[in-house]
Design a protein around this motif. Structure first.
Motif, short mmCIF file in Angstrom:
data_model
loop_
_atom_site.label_atom_id
_atom_site.label_comp_id
_atom_site.label_asym_id
_atom_site.label_seq_id
_atom_site.Cartn_x
_atom_site.Cartn_y
_atom_site.Cartn_z
N GLN A 182 0.83 -1.20 0.00
CA GLN A 182 0.00 0.00 0.00
C GLN A 182 0.86 1.26 0.00
OE1 GLN A 182 -3.22 0.06 -0.53
NE2 GLN A 182 -3.24 -2.18 -0.60
N ALA B 157 2.15 1.68 -3.53
CA ALA B 157 1.07 2.13 -4.41
C ALA B 157 0.83 3.63 -4.27
CB ALA B 157 -0.21 1.35 -4.10
N ARG B 158 0.79 4.11 -3.03
CA ARG B 158 0.59 5.55 -2.82
C ARG B 158 1.73 6.36 -3.42
NH1 ARG B 158 -1.11 3.58 2.29
NH2 ARG B 158 0.93 4.06 3.21
N LEU C 30 3.77 5.53 -5.96
CA LEU C 30 3.73 5.51 -7.42
C LEU C 30 2.60 6.39 -7.95
CD1 LEU C 30 4.38 1.72 -8.11
CD2 LEU C 30 5.98 3.60 -8.46
N GLU C 31 1.44 6.32 -7.30
CA GLU C 31 0.32 7.15 -7.74
C GLU C 31 0.63 8.63 -7.59
OE1 GLU C 31 -3.20 3.87 -6.79
OE2 GLU C 31 -2.70 5.42 -5.30
N SER C 32 1.44 8.98 -6.59
CA SER C 32 1.84 10.37 -6.42
C SER C 32 2.75 10.85 -7.55
CB SER C 32 2.54 10.58 -5.07
OG SER C 32 3.86 10.04 -5.09
N GLN C 33 3.35 9.88 -8.25
CA GLN C 33 4.20 10.18 -9.41
C GLN C 33 3.41 10.15 -10.72
OE1 GLN C 33 7.60 10.85 -8.76
NE2 GLN C 33 6.85 10.71 -6.66
N GLY C 34 2.09 9.98 -10.61
CA GLY C 34 1.24 9.95 -11.79
C GLY C 34 1.20 8.61 -12.50
N ILE C 35 1.61 7.54 -11.80
CA ILE C 35 1.64 6.20 -12.40
C ILE C 35 0.36 5.46 -12.06
CG2 ILE C 35 2.83 3.96 -12.34
CD1 ILE C 35 5.41 5.55 -11.77
N SER C 36 -0.22 4.81 -13.06
CA SER C 36 -1.41 3.98 -12.84
C SER C 36 -0.99 2.65 -12.23
CB SER C 36 -2.14 3.74 -14.17
OG SER C 36 -3.28 2.94 -13.97
N VAL C 37 -1.60 2.30 -11.10
CA VAL C 37 -1.17 1.13 -10.32
C VAL C 37 -2.32 0.15 -10.16
CG1 VAL C 37 -0.28 0.36 -8.08
CG2 VAL C 37 0.52 2.51 -9.06
N ASP D 104 0.31 -0.09 -16.98
CA ASP D 104 0.18 0.02 -15.52
C ASP D 104 1.35 -0.66 -14.83
OD1 ASP D 104 -2.26 1.15 -16.13
OD2 ASP D 104 -3.43 -0.60 -15.53
#
Length: 222
Positions: free
Chosen positions: A24, A27-28, A30-37, A94
């Motif tokens: 988790q 995931a947070r 990577l998502e903060s880097q604009g990556i779809s997870v 992704d």
């Protein structure tokens, strides 16, 4: 390994090493880097595979489950998971974060149960169709520490111990040795000391993932 736009990261280790919490956190990040997870797990990850998971982990069956049945069910769930979730996500670009994959099968059913590693490799080829992790984080801790954490968590949450968690300590010692043997064999492994406080473990994990991000960026620029 099949070449796909996405990245496939697996999290491995014995019981109570903190895989779910660290997935988790990654995931947070990577998502903060604009990556779809896509965050998923094994056995499971699809409705069909989750039903297989329930049978695999159910503490009490009307008849004992043979070790070979356990192995085949693991790969049946994996074949469905790869085709329905993992491969499509990677092809979309992704990043897939998976709580356990085939390395767990090798460690638990191969080293732990003593089933043929050659047979496992053949099933792996059939079920995965060339899909392999780009990076595997092995969260490692002595069995006594990991099992102590896992049982304390189950007690806190009033969860029933599943069929595999109920195995003897000697079984989990063999599983741990299996994971460490895999880590020595495959360069995609990074071993994380899971005996450290959770914040320090997560810091180690995020550093490894940051290195993977940089590697992916360099590949894209070359």
């Amino acid at each position: 390994m099949l070449t796909t736009p996405g990245r496939f990261i697996t999290f491995e280790g014995g019981e109570g090493v903190g895989k779910s919490t660290n997935i988790q956190a990654v995931a947070r990040h990577l998502e903060s880097q604009g990556i779809s997870v896509v965050v998923t797990r094994e056995p499971g990850g699809t409705p069909i595979a989750e039903r297989i998971r329930n049978d695999l982990l159910k503490a009490h069956h009307e008849e004992p489950m043979s070790d070979m049945t356990e192995l085949l069910l693991m790969f049946a769930a994996r074949a469905q998971h790869v085709d329905a979730v993992i491969r499509p996500a990677l092809e979309r670009g992704d990043w897939v974060l998976c709580d356990r994959f085939t390395d767990s099968t090798i460690a638990y059913q191969g080293y732990g149960r003593g089933l043929s590693l050659d047979n496992i490799e053949q099933l792996k080829a059939l079920a995965q169709g060339g899909i392999e992790p780009h990076l595997t984080l092995l969260l490692d801790a002595p069995v006594a520490i990991g099992m102590g954490r896992a049982r304390a968590r189950a007690q806190d949450l009033a969860e029933e111990t599943d069929r595999i968690e109920a195995e003897a300590i000697s079984f989990f010692e063999k599983v741990r040795q299996g994971f460490l043997a895999l880590a020595e064999r495959y360069p995609r492994f990074r071993v994380i000391d899971a005996t450290a406080p959770l914040e320090q473990v997560t810091e180690q994990v995020l550093k490894v993932v940051a290195d993977e991000l940089e590697h992916k960026k360099q590949q894209a620029e070359s």
